[in-house]
Design a protein around this motif. Structure first.
Motif, PDB file in Angstrom:
ATOM      1  N   PHE A  81       0.832  -1.202   0.000  1.00  0.00           N
ATOM      2  CA  PHE A  81       0.000   0.000   0.000  1.00  0.00           C
ATOM      3  C   PHE A  81       0.868   1.255   0.000  1.00  0.00           C
ATOM      4  CE2 PHE A  81      -3.777  -2.166   2.416  1.00  0.00           C
ATOM      5  CZ  PHE A  81      -3.949  -3.047   1.373  1.00  0.00           C
ATOM      6  N   GLU A  82       1.872   1.289   0.866  1.00  0.00           N
ATOM      7  CA  GLU A  82       2.741   2.474   0.951  1.00  0.00           C
ATOM      8  C   GLU A  82       3.550   2.683  -0.327  1.00  0.00           C
ATOM      9  OE1 GLU A  82       4.916   1.806   4.582  1.00  0.00           O
ATOM     10  OE2 GLU A  82       3.267   2.571   5.822  1.00  0.00           O
ATOM     11  N   ALA A  83       4.077   1.594  -0.895  1.00  0.00           N
ATOM     12  CA  ALA A  83       4.866   1.719  -2.129  1.00  0.00           C
ATOM     13  C   ALA A  83       3.998   2.175  -3.294  1.00  0.00           C
ATOM     14  CB  ALA A  83       5.546   0.384  -2.456  1.00  0.00           C
ATOM     15  N   SER A  84       2.788   1.642  -3.390  1.00  0.00           N
ATOM     16  CA  SER A  84       1.904   2.060  -4.488  1.00  0.00           C
ATOM     17  C   SER A  84       1.459   3.510  -4.303  1.00  0.00           C
ATOM     18  CB  SER A  84       0.696   1.125  -4.598  1.00  0.00           C
ATOM     19  OG  SER A  84      -0.172   1.236  -3.488  1.00  0.00           O
ATOM     20  N   LYS A  85       1.250   3.926  -3.063  1.00  0.00           N
ATOM     21  CA  LYS A  85       0.874   5.318  -2.785  1.00  0.00           C
ATOM     22  C   LYS A  85       1.980   6.268  -3.239  1.00  0.00           C
ATOM     23  CE  LYS A  85      -0.240   8.468   1.065  1.00  0.00           C
ATOM     24  NZ  LYS A  85      -0.536   8.538   2.518  1.00  0.00           N
ATOM     25  N   ALA A  86       3.221   5.951  -2.886  1.00  0.00           N
ATOM     26  CA  ALA A  86       4.349   6.791  -3.290  1.00  0.00           C
ATOM     27  C   ALA A  86       4.478   6.836  -4.810  1.00  0.00           C
ATOM     28  CB  ALA A  86       5.640   6.276  -2.659  1.00  0.00           C
ATOM     29  N   ALA A  87       4.308   5.690  -5.463  1.00  0.00           N
ATOM     30  CA  ALA A  87       4.411   5.642  -6.928  1.00  0.00           C
ATOM     31  C   ALA A  87       3.296   6.443  -7.581  1.00  0.00           C
ATOM     32  CB  ALA A  87       4.373   4.188  -7.411  1.00  0.00           C
ATOM     33  N   TYR A  88       2.085   6.339  -7.038  1.00  0.00           N
ATOM     34  CA  TYR A  88       0.973   7.076  -7.639  1.00  0.00           C
ATOM     35  C   TYR A  88       1.115   8.576  -7.381  1.00  0.00           C
ATOM     36  CZ  TYR A  88      -3.528   7.702  -9.825  1.00  0.00           C
ATOM     37  OH  TYR A  88      -4.531   8.089 -10.701  1.00  0.00           O
ATOM     38  N   HIS A  89       1.606   8.938  -6.219  1.00  0.00           N
ATOM     39  CA  HIS A  89       1.868  10.355  -5.929  1.00  0.00           C
ATOM     40  C   HIS A  89       2.829  10.938  -6.974  1.00  0.00           C
ATOM     41  CE1 HIS A  89       2.756  14.043  -3.747  1.00  0.00           C
ATOM     42  NE2 HIS A  89       4.022  13.781  -3.977  1.00  0.00           N
ATOM     43  N   GLU A  90       3.914  10.225  -7.249  1.00  0.00           N
ATOM     44  CA  GLU A  90       4.882  10.697  -8.248  1.00  0.00           C
ATOM     45  C   GLU A  90       4.252  10.774  -9.636  1.00  0.00           C
ATOM     46  OE1 GLU A  90       8.768   8.905  -8.338  1.00  0.00           O
ATOM     47  OE2 GLU A  90       8.722   8.586  -6.175  1.00  0.00           O
ATOM     48  N   ALA A  91       3.443   9.776  -9.990  1.00  0.00           N
ATOM     49  CA  ALA A  91       2.796   9.776 -11.302  1.00  0.00           C
ATOM     50  C   ALA A  91       1.847  10.970 -11.440  1.00  0.00           C
ATOM     51  CB  ALA A  91       2.046   8.466 -11.526  1.00  0.00           C
ATOM     52  N   LEU A  92       1.085  11.264 -10.392  1.00  0.00           N
ATOM     53  CA  LEU A  92       0.183  12.425 -10.420  1.00  0.00           C
ATOM     54  C   LEU A  92       0.986  13.721 -10.537  1.00  0.00           C
ATOM     55  CD1 LEU A  92      -2.451  11.498  -7.682  1.00  0.00           C
ATOM     56  CD2 LEU A  92      -2.862  11.679 -10.151  1.00  0.00           C
ATOM     57  N   LEU A 145      -1.258   4.025 -12.588  1.00  0.00           N
ATOM     58  CA  LEU A 145      -0.259   3.602 -11.611  1.00  0.00           C
ATOM     59  C   LEU A 145       0.908   3.023 -12.405  1.00  0.00           C
ATOM     60  CD1 LEU A 145       0.512   2.996  -8.617  1.00  0.00           C
ATOM     61  CD2 LEU A 145      -0.605   0.770  -8.926  1.00  0.00           C
ATOM     62  N   PRO A 146       2.131   3.437 -12.132  1.00  0.00           N
ATOM     63  CA  PRO A 146       3.280   2.882 -12.863  1.00  0.00           C
ATOM     64  C   PRO A 146       3.319   1.355 -12.763  1.00  0.00           C
ATOM     65  CG  PRO A 146       3.960   4.788 -11.597  1.00  0.00           C
ATOM     66  CD  PRO A 146       2.550   4.462 -11.161  1.00  0.00           C
ATOM     67  N   PRO A 147       4.011   0.696 -13.683  1.00  0.00           N
ATOM     68  CA  PRO A 147       4.112  -0.768 -13.637  1.00  0.00           C
ATOM     69  C   PRO A 147       4.648  -1.248 -12.289  1.00  0.00           C
ATOM     70  CG  PRO A 147       4.982   0.064 -15.704  1.00  0.00           C
ATOM     71  CD  PRO A 147       4.724   1.268 -14.837  1.00  0.00           C
ATOM     72  N   ALA A 149       6.687  -3.492 -11.433  1.00  0.00           N
ATOM     73  CA  ALA A 149       8.144  -3.688 -11.325  1.00  0.00           C
ATOM     74  C   ALA A 149       8.857  -2.405 -10.889  1.00  0.00           C
ATOM     75  CB  ALA A 149       8.709  -4.171 -12.653  1.00  0.00           C
ATOM     76  N   GLU A 150       8.246  -1.255 -11.135  1.00  0.00           N
ATOM     77  CA  GLU A 150       8.856   0.029 -10.762  1.00  0.00           C
ATOM     78  C   GLU A 150       8.608   0.411  -9.308  1.00  0.00           C
ATOM     79  OE1 GLU A 150       7.797   3.141 -13.500  1.00  0.00           O
ATOM     80  OE2 GLU A 150       8.190   1.852 -15.242  1.00  0.00           O
ATOM     81  N   TRP A 151       7.572  -0.136  -8.693  1.00  0.00           N
ATOM     82  CA  TRP A 151       7.264   0.287  -7.328  1.00  0.00           C
ATOM     83  C   TRP A 151       7.175  -0.850  -6.306  1.00  0.00           C
ATOM     84  CZ3 TRP A 151       2.823  -1.724  -5.304  1.00  0.00           C
ATOM     85  CH2 TRP A 151       1.814  -2.094  -6.195  1.00  0.00           C
ATOM     86  N   ALA A 152       7.268  -2.086  -6.728  1.00  0.00           N
ATOM     87  CA  ALA A 152       7.201  -3.199  -5.765  1.00  0.00           C
ATOM     88  C   ALA A 152       8.253  -3.000  -4.680  1.00  0.00           C
ATOM     89  CB  ALA A 152       7.426  -4.524  -6.487  1.00  0.00           C
ATOM     90  N   PRO A 153       7.903  -3.235  -3.436  1.00  0.00           N
ATOM     91  CA  PRO A 153       8.865  -3.022  -2.346  1.00  0.00           C
ATOM     92  C   PRO A 153      10.177  -3.751  -2.592  1.00  0.00           C
ATOM     93  CG  PRO A 153       6.672  -3.352  -1.457  1.00  0.00           C
ATOM     94  CD  PRO A 153       6.593  -3.647  -2.930  1.00  0.00           C
ATOM     95  N   PRO A 166       1.085  -8.411 -10.833  1.00  0.00           N
ATOM     96  CA  PRO A 166      -0.191  -8.373 -11.551  1.00  0.00           C
ATOM     97  C   PRO A 166      -0.470  -9.655 -12.335  1.00  0.00           C
ATOM     98  CG  PRO A 166       1.026  -6.350 -11.891  1.00  0.00           C
ATOM     99  CD  PRO A 166       1.951  -7.303 -11.198  1.00  0.00           C
ATOM    100  N   LYS A 167      -1.725 -10.037 -12.306  1.00  0.00           N
ATOM    101  CA  LYS A 167      -2.198 -11.167 -13.116  1.00  0.00           C
ATOM    102  C   LYS A 167      -2.904 -10.630 -14.364  1.00  0.00           C
ATOM    103  CE  LYS A 167      -1.643 -14.404  -9.729  1.00  0.00           C
ATOM    104  NZ  LYS A 167      -0.649 -13.815  -8.882  1.00  0.00           N
ATOM    105  N   LEU A 168      -3.311  -9.368 -14.301  1.00  0.00           N
ATOM    106  CA  LEU A 168      -4.005  -8.715 -15.417  1.00  0.00           C
ATOM    107  C   LEU A 168      -3.033  -7.801 -16.136  1.00  0.00           C
ATOM    108  CD1 LEU A 168      -7.258  -7.752 -13.465  1.00  0.00           C
ATOM    109  CD2 LEU A 168      -6.861  -9.772 -14.892  1.00  0.00           C
ATOM    110  N   PRO A 169      -3.298  -7.495 -17.408  1.00  0.00           N
ATOM    111  CA  PRO A 169      -2.392  -6.592 -18.139  1.00  0.00           C
ATOM    112  C   PRO A 169      -2.309  -5.221 -17.469  1.00  0.00           C
ATOM    113  CG  PRO A 169      -3.977  -7.622 -19.620  1.00  0.00           C
ATOM    114  CD  PRO A 169      -4.403  -7.962 -18.223  1.00  0.00           C
ATOM    115  N   GLU A 170      -1.112  -4.677 -17.410  1.00  0.00           N
ATOM    116  CA  GLU A 170      -0.929  -3.327 -16.858  1.00  0.00           C
ATOM    117  C   GLU A 170      -1.019  -2.318 -17.999  1.00  0.00           C
ATOM    118  OE1 GLU A 170       1.919  -3.153 -13.224  1.00  0.00           O
ATOM    119  OE2 GLU A 170       2.886  -4.408 -14.727  1.00  0.00           O
ATOM    120  N   GLY A 171      -1.432  -1.101 -17.620  1.00  0.00           N
ATOM    121  CA  GLY A 171      -1.404  -0.024 -18.604  1.00  0.00           C
ATOM    122  C   GLY A 171      -2.646   0.206 -19.280  1.00  0.00           C
TER     123      GLY A 171
END
Length: 171
Positions: A81-92, A145-147, A149-153, A166-171
């Motif tokens: 959750f924390e890693a995805s939050k940081a990645a999404y913050h940067e993307a925004l 949300l970035p891929p 592989a870019e934000w996984a802890p 992810p099991k589903l396509p990203e992007g």
């Protein structure tokens, strides 16, 4: 299921939650098969389906019941959750979207006597009911949300990283 989370009033009603005096936020509880969908997939939908920079609100809806939150049950979830939050913050930020910092709260489910309470029956599957009006003031920012592989802890073992990939396509 839809309901109310992260408040201090046991089994609140919609009217109580709407008053702003329960501390609860409107929420969904997700049960899923990790062989078919991953936590990373769900996090992508979470971040991309609302504006997590609006603090205590979404669009014109204001108040604690409209805050953005993720409530974890173990340390792996917290780190995701924390890693995805940081990645999404940067993307925004890079896209110049949102109202500033991501304000989504990330807290332990054990911080609450019970983290989730089901909403009344008339709220369940609301949009599938005859006569429902499709209303939601969530304002997605049209930023991905970035891929994973870019934000996984970074401190996850390869096995743990693969488990949450992810099991589903990203992007």
């Amino acid at each position: 299921a839809v309901g109310y989370a992260a408040g201090f009033t046991p089994n609140p009603t919609y009217e109580e939650v709407s008053s702003g005096r329960t501390g609860s936020t409107e929420a969904v509880q997700i049960v899923f098969d990790p062989e078919k969908i991953s936590t990373a997939d769900i996090l992508r939908w979470f971040w991309e389906s609302h504006d997590p920079t609006q603090g205590m609100g979404q669009g014109n809806d204001r108040g604690t019941m409209y805050r953005s939150g993720l409530y974890y049950f173990d340390d792996e979830q917290r780190k995701l959750f924390e890693a995805s939050k940081a990645a999404y913050h940067e993307a925004l930020r890079d896209a110049g979207r949102g109202w500033g910092n991501v304000t989504t709260e990330i807290r332990a489910a054990v911080d609450y006597d019970q983290v989730f309470y089901y909403a009344e029956d008339y709220h369940q599957q609301y949009l599938a009911k005859p006569g429902s009006r499709p209303y939601c003031s969530a304002q997605p920012q049209e930023v991905s949300l970035p891929p994973y592989a870019e934000w996984a802890p970074a401190d996850f073992s390869e096995e743990v990283r693969d488990h949450h990939a992810p099991k589903l396509p990203e992007g």
